[in-house]
Design a protein around this motif. Structure first.
Motif, PDB file in Angstrom:
ATOM      1  N   GLN A  66       0.852  -1.179   0.000  1.00  7.12           N
ATOM      2  CA  GLN A  66       0.000   0.000   0.000  1.00  7.12           C
ATOM      3  C   GLN A  66       0.886   1.227   0.000  1.00  7.12           C
ATOM      4  OE1 GLN A  66      -2.386  -0.376   3.485  1.00  7.12           O
ATOM      5  NE2 GLN A  66      -3.536  -2.121   2.719  1.00  7.12           N
ATOM      6  N   ALA A  67       0.308   2.351  -0.406  1.00 10.47           N
ATOM      7  CA  ALA A  67       1.053   3.602  -0.389  1.00 10.47           C
ATOM      8  C   ALA A  67       1.446   3.924   1.045  1.00 10.47           C
ATOM      9  CB  ALA A  67       0.210   4.717  -0.993  1.00 10.47           C
ATOM     10  N   ALA A  68       2.619   4.513   1.214  1.00 13.67           N
ATOM     11  CA  ALA A  68       3.202   4.937   2.490  1.00 13.67           C
ATOM     12  C   ALA A  68       3.821   3.768   3.263  1.00 13.67           C
ATOM     13  CB  ALA A  68       2.200   5.666   3.372  1.00 13.67           C
ATOM     14  N   ASP A  69       3.787   2.529   2.747  1.00 17.37           N
ATOM     15  CA  ASP A  69       4.526   1.425   3.360  1.00 17.37           C
ATOM     16  C   ASP A  69       6.004   1.583   3.024  1.00 17.37           C
ATOM     17  OD1 ASP A  69       2.355   0.214   4.478  1.00 17.37           O
ATOM     18  OD2 ASP A  69       2.134  -1.308   2.925  1.00 17.37           O
ATOM     19  N   TRP A  70       6.830   0.897   3.755  1.00 12.77           N
ATOM     20  CA  TRP A  70       8.254   0.844   3.442  1.00 12.77           C
ATOM     21  C   TRP A  70       8.574  -0.531   2.887  1.00 12.77           C
ATOM     22  CZ3 TRP A  70      11.725   3.437   7.705  1.00 12.77           C
ATOM     23  CH2 TRP A  70      11.419   4.790   7.766  1.00 12.77           C
ATOM     24  N   ALA A  71       9.540  -0.581   1.956  1.00 16.47           N
ATOM     25  CA  ALA A  71       9.895  -1.850   1.325  1.00 16.47           C
ATOM     26  C   ALA A  71      11.391  -1.902   1.062  1.00 16.47           C
ATOM     27  CB  ALA A  71       9.133  -2.020   0.022  1.00 16.47           C
ATOM     28  N   LEU A  72      11.922  -3.120   1.023  1.00 17.85           N
ATOM     29  CA  LEU A  72      13.304  -3.361   0.629  1.00 17.85           C
ATOM     30  C   LEU A  72      13.315  -3.839  -0.808  1.00 17.85           C
ATOM     31  CD1 LEU A  72      14.604  -5.263   3.772  1.00 17.85           C
ATOM     32  CD2 LEU A  72      15.015  -2.887   3.173  1.00 17.85           C
ATOM     33  N   LEU A  73      14.297  -3.404  -1.575  1.00 20.33           N
ATOM     34  CA  LEU A  73      14.417  -3.749  -2.990  1.00 20.33           C
ATOM     35  C   LEU A  73      15.498  -4.802  -3.168  1.00 20.33           C
ATOM     36  CD1 LEU A  73      13.715  -3.144  -5.983  1.00 20.33           C
ATOM     37  CD2 LEU A  73      15.447  -1.373  -5.909  1.00 20.33           C
ATOM     38  N   TYR A  74      15.175  -5.904  -3.860  1.00 21.19           N
ATOM     39  CA  TYR A  74      16.137  -6.982  -4.102  1.00 21.19           C
ATOM     40  C   TYR A  74      17.153  -6.532  -5.144  1.00 21.19           C
ATOM     41  CZ  TYR A  74      18.033 -11.547  -5.232  1.00 21.19           C
ATOM     42  OH  TYR A  74      18.870 -12.600  -5.443  1.00 21.19           O
ATOM     43  N   ASP A  75      18.420  -6.686  -4.817  1.00 22.65           N
ATOM     44  CA  ASP A  75      19.502  -6.306  -5.726  1.00 22.65           C
ATOM     45  C   ASP A  75      19.916  -7.540  -6.517  1.00 22.65           C
ATOM     46  OD1 ASP A  75      21.467  -4.967  -7.022  1.00 22.65           O
ATOM     47  OD2 ASP A  75      22.752  -4.659  -5.274  1.00 22.65           O
ATOM     48  N   SER A  76      19.467  -7.649  -7.745  1.00 23.34           N
ATOM     49  CA  SER A  76      19.628  -8.872  -8.525  1.00 23.34           C
ATOM     50  C   SER A  76      21.041  -9.074  -9.068  1.00 23.34           C
ATOM     51  CB  SER A  76      18.636  -8.898  -9.685  1.00 23.34           C
ATOM     52  OG  SER A  76      18.832  -7.770 -10.500  1.00 23.34           O
ATOM     53  N   ARG A  77      21.898  -8.083  -8.961  1.00 22.98           N
ATOM     54  CA  ARG A  77      23.247  -8.299  -9.497  1.00 22.98           C
ATOM     55  C   ARG A  77      24.066  -9.234  -8.616  1.00 22.98           C
ATOM     56  NH1 ARG A  77      26.003  -2.403  -8.412  1.00 22.98           N
ATOM     57  NH2 ARG A  77      24.915  -2.116  -6.453  1.00 22.98           N
ATOM     58  N   TYR A  78      23.615  -9.474  -7.381  1.00 19.22           N
ATOM     59  CA  TYR A  78      24.311 -10.396  -6.486  1.00 19.22           C
ATOM     60  C   TYR A  78      23.615 -11.738  -6.377  1.00 19.22           C
ATOM     61  CZ  TYR A  78      26.794  -6.219  -5.014  1.00 19.22           C
ATOM     62  OH  TYR A  78      27.537  -5.091  -4.990  1.00 19.22           O
ATOM     63  N   LYS A  79      22.689 -12.045  -7.263  1.00 15.10           N
ATOM     64  CA  LYS A  79      21.922 -13.281  -7.115  1.00 15.10           C
ATOM     65  C   LYS A  79      22.766 -14.542  -7.304  1.00 15.10           C
ATOM     66  CE  LYS A  79      20.328 -13.524 -11.868  1.00 15.10           C
ATOM     67  NZ  LYS A  79      19.211 -13.532 -12.743  1.00 15.10           N
ATOM     68  N   ASP A  80      23.857 -14.466  -8.062  1.00 15.19           N
ATOM     69  CA  ASP A  80      24.679 -15.646  -8.316  1.00 15.19           C
ATOM     70  C   ASP A  80      25.857 -15.768  -7.361  1.00 15.19           C
ATOM     71  OD1 ASP A  80      23.037 -16.405 -10.395  1.00 15.19           O
ATOM     72  OD2 ASP A  80      24.183 -15.268 -11.879  1.00 15.19           O
ATOM     73  N   THR A  81      26.178 -14.701  -6.623  1.00 15.38           N
ATOM     74  CA  THR A  81      27.300 -14.772  -5.703  1.00 15.38           C
ATOM     75  C   THR A  81      26.832 -15.325  -4.370  1.00 15.38           C
ATOM     76  OG1 THR A  81      26.920 -12.525  -4.965  1.00 15.38           O
ATOM     77  CG2 THR A  81      28.462 -12.817  -6.781  1.00 15.38           C
ATOM     78  N   VAL A  82      27.748 -15.956  -3.667  1.00 18.44           N
ATOM     79  CA  VAL A  82      27.403 -16.589  -2.414  1.00 18.44           C
ATOM     80  C   VAL A  82      28.149 -15.890  -1.271  1.00 18.44           C
ATOM     81  CG1 VAL A  82      27.046 -18.837  -1.335  1.00 18.44           C
ATOM     82  CG2 VAL A  82      27.421 -18.698  -3.791  1.00 18.44           C
TER      83      VAL A  82
END
Length: 185
Positions: A66-82
């Motif tokens: 919903q509007a005014a919620d806070w969210a974290l954004l997934y950074d897909s450039r690190y999806k293959d690194t461990v």
């Protein structure tokens, strides 16, 4: 009818020793059987597709932002690194608008604000941080703590601990856990 069709029908009648009328009737039955087979295949395909859609949608978790919620954004450039200590989440960001197609308008919470448009599948709901007092007020009010203290005949806080003054509710929880773990072992 085209001449080729008539000639093939005529050749078929001569080979099978049929009359022209019987050969045409046989050919129409074959065409009807082929049409029924096509309809059956279409029905089977729709059935299988519906089963696959149902199975696929069963594992999709729908996020309701919903509007005014806070969210974290997934950074897909690190999806293959461990990387052990490498975070894959950016933010938090404030949700400005949720679109019907699943896209979401985000803005940064910094004083310098800029906008992002991202897919909703790349977001995770972030709960805003609270102070210790706000956290405790969510679960108990001061009246409840004083009633608990009166029934147990203990002070409302314990002074001199490593955390400072600790509310009695958290000490009681700790003691319950500590006593139950000593019984098990």
């Amino acid at each position: 009818m085209p001449i080729e069709f008539e000639d093939k029908t005529l050749r078929t009648t001569l080979k099978l020793n049929m009359t022209l009328y019987e050969a045409q009737k046989d050919r129409i039955q074959e065409l009807n059987a082929l049409d029924e087979l096509r309809k059956m295949v279409v029905q089977q395909t729709k059935l299988i597709q519906n089963q696959r859609v149902k199975w696929h949608d069963k594992y999709i978790k729908e996020n309701k932002f919903q509007a005014a919620d806070w969210a974290l954004l997934y950074d897909s450039r690190y999806k293959d690194t461990v990387g052990k200590f490498q975070t894959r989440w950016l933010g938090p960001y404030e949700i400005e608008e949720v679109l019907k197609n699943g896209a979401i308008h985000l803005t940064t919470i910094n004083p310098v604000r800029f906008k992002l448009l991202v897919n909703g599948h790349r977001l995770h709901l972030y709960h805003k941080p609270t102070t210790k007092q706000q956290f405790l007020q969510q679960f108990t009010s001061k009246d409840e703590i004083s009633v608990l203290a009166a029934t147990r005949q203990v002070p409302t806080t314990i002074e001199g601990s490593i955390w400072g003054a600790v509310p009695i509710a958290s000490v009681g929880t700790f003691l319950k856990f500590h006593n139950s773990s000593s019984i098990i072992s």
